[in-house]
Design an enzyme around this catalytic site. Structure first.
Site, PDB file in Angstrom:
ATOM      1  CG  ASN A   1      -1.943  -0.982   1.333  1.00  0.00           C
ATOM      2  OD1 ASN A   1      -2.491  -1.347   0.304  1.00  0.00           O
ATOM      3  ND2 ASN A   1      -2.237  -1.462   2.526  1.00  0.00           N
TER       4      ASN A   1
ATOM      5  N   GLY B   1       1.504  -1.634   3.618  1.00  0.00           N
ATOM      6  CA  GLY B   1       0.976  -2.947   3.218  1.00  0.00           C
ATOM      7  C   GLY B   1       1.724  -4.014   4.006  1.00  0.00           C
TER       8      GLY B   1
ATOM      9  N   GLY C   1       2.368  -7.180   3.585  1.00  0.00           N
ATOM     10  CA  GLY C   1       3.317  -8.027   2.874  1.00  0.00           C
ATOM     11  C   GLY C   1       4.590  -7.260   2.541  1.00  0.00           C
ATOM     12  CB  ALA C   2       5.161  -4.141   0.645  1.00  0.00           C
TER      13      ALA C   2
ATOM     14  CB  THR D   1       2.764 -10.225  18.094  1.00  0.00           C
ATOM     15  OG1 THR D   1       1.559  -9.928  17.385  1.00  0.00           O
ATOM     16  CG2 THR D   1       3.736 -10.932  17.161  1.00  0.00           C
TER      17      THR D   1
ATOM     18  CB  ALA E   1       4.035  -3.101  25.593  1.00  0.00           C
TER      19      ALA E   1
ATOM     20  N   GLY F   1       5.495  -8.483  24.369  1.00  0.00           N
ATOM     21  CA  GLY F   1       6.358  -9.414  23.646  1.00  0.00           C
ATOM     22  C   GLY F   1       5.604 -10.475  22.870  1.00  0.00           C
TER      23      GLY F   1
ATOM     24  CG  ASP G   1       3.273  -5.347   8.907  1.00  0.00           C
ATOM     25  OD1 ASP G   1       2.435  -6.218   9.214  1.00  0.00           O
ATOM     26  OD2 ASP G   1       2.961  -4.197   8.545  1.00  0.00           O
TER      27      ASP G   1
ATOM     28  N   GLY H   1       5.605   5.967  10.697  1.00  0.00           N
ATOM     29  CA  GLY H   1       5.653   5.238   9.421  1.00  0.00           C
ATOM     30  C   GLY H   1       5.980   3.783   9.674  1.00  0.00           C
TER      31      GLY H   1
HETATM   32  P1  ATP Z   1       0.478  -3.989  13.750  1.00  0.00           P
HETATM   33  O1  ATP Z   1      -0.827  -4.555  13.241  1.00  0.00           O
HETATM   34  O2  ATP Z   1       0.358  -2.600  14.302  1.00  0.00           O
HETATM   35  O3  ATP Z   1       1.616  -4.152  12.814  1.00  0.00           O
HETATM   36  P2  ATP Z   1       0.365  -6.220  15.613  1.00  0.00           P
HETATM   37  O4  ATP Z   1      -0.896  -6.023  16.378  1.00  0.00           O
HETATM   38  O5  ATP Z   1       0.375  -7.246  14.551  1.00  0.00           O
HETATM   39  O6  ATP Z   1       0.902  -4.835  15.052  1.00  0.00           O
HETATM   40  P3  ATP Z   1       1.766  -6.236  18.107  1.00  0.00           P
HETATM   41  O7  ATP Z   1       1.441  -7.436  18.892  1.00  0.00           O
HETATM   42  O8  ATP Z   1       1.132  -4.953  18.512  1.00  0.00           O
HETATM   43  O9  ATP Z   1       1.560  -6.577  16.583  1.00  0.00           O
HETATM   44  O10 ATP Z   1       3.335  -5.977  18.150  1.00  0.00           O
HETATM   45  C1  ATP Z   1       4.269  -6.817  17.499  1.00  0.00           C
HETATM   46  C2  ATP Z   1       5.591  -6.715  18.223  1.00  0.00           C
HETATM   47  O11 ATP Z   1       6.033  -5.334  18.200  1.00  0.00           O
HETATM   48  C3  ATP Z   1       5.568  -7.078  19.711  1.00  0.00           C
HETATM   49  O12 ATP Z   1       5.692  -8.474  19.913  1.00  0.00           O
HETATM   50  C4  ATP Z   1       6.735  -6.268  20.248  1.00  0.00           C
HETATM   51  O13 ATP Z   1       7.959  -6.912  19.951  1.00  0.00           O
HETATM   52  C5  ATP Z   1       6.691  -4.993  19.402  1.00  0.00           C
HETATM   53  N1  ATP Z   1       5.918  -3.931  20.070  1.00  0.00           N
HETATM   54  C6  ATP Z   1       4.665  -3.497  19.764  1.00  0.00           C
HETATM   55  N2  ATP Z   1       4.272  -2.513  20.617  1.00  0.00           N
HETATM   56  C7  ATP Z   1       5.305  -2.319  21.470  1.00  0.00           C
HETATM   57  C8  ATP Z   1       5.541  -1.446  22.596  1.00  0.00           C
HETATM   58  N3  ATP Z   1       4.606  -0.568  23.004  1.00  0.00           N
HETATM   59  N4  ATP Z   1       6.731  -1.536  23.241  1.00  0.00           N
HETATM   60  C9  ATP Z   1       7.684  -2.412  22.837  1.00  0.00           C
HETATM   61  N5  ATP Z   1       7.530  -3.247  21.801  1.00  0.00           N
HETATM   62  C10 ATP Z   1       6.362  -3.227  21.123  1.00  0.00           C
HETATM   63  O1  RIB Z   2       0.507  -3.372   9.406  1.00  0.00           O
HETATM   64  C1  RIB Z   2       0.565  -2.042   8.991  1.00  0.00           C
HETATM   65  C2  RIB Z   2       0.041  -1.907   7.596  1.00  0.00           C
HETATM   66  O2  RIB Z   2      -1.334  -2.235   7.570  1.00  0.00           O
HETATM   67  C3  RIB Z   2       0.126  -0.508   7.054  1.00  0.00           C
HETATM   68  O3  RIB Z   2       1.353  -0.235   6.400  1.00  0.00           O
HETATM   69  C4  RIB Z   2      -1.095  -0.400   6.149  1.00  0.00           C
HETATM   70  O4  RIB Z   2      -0.763  -0.256   4.803  1.00  0.00           O
HETATM   71  C5  RIB Z   2      -1.933  -1.642   6.437  1.00  0.00           C
HETATM   72  O5  RIB Z   2      -1.868  -2.571   5.411  1.00  0.00           O
END
Ligand code: ATP
Ligand code: RIB
Length: 315
Positions: free
Chosen positions: A11, A39, A41-42, A225, A228, A230, A265, A300
Site C-alpha cells: 500500500n 501494506g 506483505g511489502a 504477538t 508491549a 512481547g 509486520d 511510518g
Molecule cells: P500492527 O498490526 O500494528 O503491525 P500487531 O498487532 O500485529 O501490530 P503487536 O502485537 O502490537 O503486533 O506488536 C508486534 C511486536 O512489536 C511485539 O511483539 C513487540 O515486539 C513490538 N511492540 C509493539 N508494541 C510495542 C511497545 N509498546 N513496546 C515495545 N515493543 C512493542
Molecule cells: O501493518 C501495517 C500496515 O497495515 C500498514 O502499512 C497499512 O498499509 C496496512 O496494510
C-alpha cells in the site's frame, strides 16, 4: 544466507498524527499528513531485507504513479519485485492511518490491486521459489484463493510456510491441514481460536489456553504477538500440547513509543527470514521481537525497521 518469499499486500500509507484517535462520526485534525510505504506483505519484505535476507515479494500494484513509486521503494530496499503483477484499471492499494501520542493507530485500507491479486500469479511465484526459498511468508490482506494458493503450493514443494492472519479470513479453517506456522496478534488469536478450536460453549479462555488449543489443531508452532508484552509461543513438540510447551519472550524496552504501525509486520519479516536461514522457532522469534520493538520508535510502518547490526546489538 536466508532466502524468503513474501506474499501479501503493498500500500501507500497516508499518516496523520493527532492528539487522539477519532470516534465514530468525528473529525480530528492533525498538523500534517505524511506519505510512507505500507501494506503488511511489502512491510514484512522490507523488514526481512533490512535484517540481511534475500527477499522476493509477490503482490499486485496498479499501473499508476503510486504503484511505480511503491515498486521503486521496494527495489531500493533490495527486494526483488519480479513476481509483482502490475494491473491496469485498478489503483494501487492505499491505507489511511491516524496515530495518537501513545503510538496507537487506526487504519482503513482501500485494497485496490491487492484485492484482485490472481491466485495463478501467486502459484507461479511460489513454484519459482522452490529450491531457492527457505520459507514463504503469507499475509492475508489479499484474496482468500491467493492465500490458499501460496500455502498449498509451498507445502506441495516442501517449503516451510508462515501465515500472518491479519486479517483472519473465514477460509483459514481450510488451511489447517497444511500446518502453517501462524503468527496472530492477541485479537486475531481469539478469532482463530473461535474458528478452529472453540469448545461447545464457546467460553472465553486465556491467551495461553487459546494458543495451546490452536497449535494442537494445526500441529505447528503458533506465535502470538502481544504488543508491549512481547510474544507467546506454542511449539508443539508433544501431543497433546501442554503449558510446558509454552515459551514467552519479552518485548524490547522502548524509551518512547512513537508509532506501532508495522510492528507486527517487522516481527513477521524478521522471524520468517531467520527461519528461512535455519534458526529454531524460538531463536527466530527472539530476533523478530527485538526488531519489532526497535521499529516502534519512528512514524511510518517502515521508518524504524532496524538493520541486522542493530538487531544483533539489541539482542
Ligand atoms: P500492527 O498490526 O500494528 O503491525 P500487531 O498487532 O500485529 O501490530 P503487536 O502485537 O502490537 O503486533 O506488536 C508486534 C511486536 O512489536 C511485539 O511483539 C513487540 O515486539 C513490538 N511492540 C509493539 N508494541 C510495542 C511497545 N509498546 N513496546 C515495545 N515493543 C512493542
Ligand atoms: O501493518 C501495517 C500496515 O497495515 C500498514 O502499512 C497499512 O498499509 C496496512 O496494510
Amino acid at each position: 544466507m536466508s532466502k524468503l518469499l513474501v506474499v501479501g499486500a503493498v500500500n501507500v500509507d497516508l499518516v496523520v498524527e493527532t492528539d487522539r484517535l477519532p470516534g465514530p462520526g468525528e473529525t480530528v485534525v492533525g498538523p500534517t499528513v505524511t506519505r510512507h510505504g505500507g501494506g503488511k506483505g511489502a512491510n514484512a519484505a522490507v523488514a526481512a531485507a533490512r535484517s540481511g535476507a534475500h527477499v522476493r515479494y509477490c503482490g499486485a500494484v496498479g499501473s499508476d504513479d503510486m504503484g511505480k513509486s511503491a515498486l521503486t521503494e521496494l527495489r531500493d530496499e533490495g527486494v526483488d519485485v519480479t513476481d509483482v503483477a502490475v494491473l491496469d484499471e485498478v489503483s494501487t492499494g492505499m491505507a489511511l492511518i491516524v496515530v495518537d501520542p501513545r503510538g496507537e493507530n487506526q487504519i482503513a485500507v482501500g485494497a485496490g490491486a491487492n484485492g484482485v491479486l490472481d491466485a495463478d500469479v501467486v502459484r507461479t511465484a511460489v513454484r519459482r521459489a522452490a529450491g531457492w526459498a527457505g520459507c514463504v511468508l503469507v499475509s492475508t490482506e489479499i484474496p482468500a484463493d491467493a492465500v490458499a494458493a501460496a500455502v498449498e503450493t509451498a507445502v506441495a514443494h516442501g517449503i516451510r510456510c508462515v501465515v500472518n492472519p491479519a486479517p483472519v479470513l473465514s477460509s483459514m479453517t481450510g488451511l489447517v491441514s497444511s500446518a502453517p506456522i501462524l503468527t496472530p496478534n492477541s485479537s486475531e488469536l481469539r478469532i482463530l481460536h473461535g474458528m478452529l478450536a472453540d469448545g461447545p460453549d464457546g467460553a472465553e479462555s486465556s491467551a495461553e489456553t487459546q494458543v495451546i488449543e490452536v497449535a494442537a489443531r494445526t500441529g505447528a508452532p503458533v506465535i502470538v504477538t502481544l504488543g508491549a508484552d512481547g510474544v507467546l509461543i506454542a511449539d508443539p513438540r508433544s501431543d497433546p500440547v501442554t503449558p510446558s510447551d509454552l515459551v514467552t519472550l519479552p518485548a524490547g524496552r522502548v524509551d518512547q513509543v512513537v508509532d506501532t504501525t508495522g510492528a507486527g509486520d517487522t516481527f513477521n519479516g524478521v522471524f520468517a527470514a531467520a527461519l528461512a536461514g535455519g534458526s529454531t522457532v524460538v531463536d527466530a522469534a527472539s530476533r523478530g521481537v527485538v526488531a519489532a520493538s526497535l521499529s516502534v520508535a519512528a512514524i511510518g510502518a517502515r521508518t524504524g525497521m532496524p538493520r541486522d547490526e542493530e538487531i544483533r546489538r539489541a539482542l
